[in-house]
Scaffold this motif. Sequence first.
Motif, PDB file in Angstrom:
ATOM      1  N   ALA A  40     -24.779  -6.389 -13.257  1.00  0.00           N
ATOM      2  CA  ALA A  40     -24.930  -7.826 -13.528  1.00  0.00           C
ATOM      3  C   ALA A  40     -24.497  -8.155 -14.957  1.00  0.00           C
ATOM      4  N   ALA A  41     -24.843  -7.291 -15.901  1.00  0.00           N
ATOM      5  CA  ALA A  41     -24.440  -7.513 -17.293  1.00  0.00           C
ATOM      6  C   ALA A  41     -22.921  -7.459 -17.430  1.00  0.00           C
ATOM      7  N   GLU A  42     -22.288  -6.520 -16.740  1.00  0.00           N
ATOM      8  CA  GLU A  42     -20.830  -6.409 -16.800  1.00  0.00           C
ATOM      9  C   GLU A  42     -20.152  -7.620 -16.161  1.00  0.00           C
ATOM     10  N   VAL A  43     -20.697  -8.089 -15.057  1.00  0.00           N
ATOM     11  CA  VAL A  43     -20.151  -9.290 -14.408  1.00  0.00           C
ATOM     12  C   VAL A  43     -20.298 -10.488 -15.337  1.00  0.00           C
ATOM     13  N   SER A  44     -21.495 -10.655 -15.890  1.00  0.00           N
ATOM     14  CA  SER A  44     -21.752 -11.773 -16.809  1.00  0.00           C
ATOM     15  C   SER A  44     -20.821 -11.716 -18.017  1.00  0.00           C
TER      16      SER A  44
END
Length: 103
Positions: A40-44
């Motif tokens: 999720a952090a990488e997507v964000s």
Amino acid sequence: MSIGTSVRHPLAGLTRDFHRIGPLDAPLEPWMGAELDQHAAEVSDGITGAGSEINARTLGTYLHGFLDGCLERGWDSETADYDWETLRILAICRLAKERGFVR
């Protein structure tokens, strides 16, 4: 009108489908929680790093691009367990639910 994404939106359909294989509403095993948080952090970071804000449209666009890449590589969700692609998709679905983009 209630908040959330239309059932026709790809985030809504995929979240519903992937909820069957992933615990999007239930407590997570520690390893899965860590994996989903990292994805999720990488997507964000990918979305905001491109100068966009995270909303249903940008997350849906990211999802489409990610799925296109998966399909081009021959990835098949029916034969995968919790592989990298499945975890990334679950993280996108979880992010969409947490942000209120889908119900």
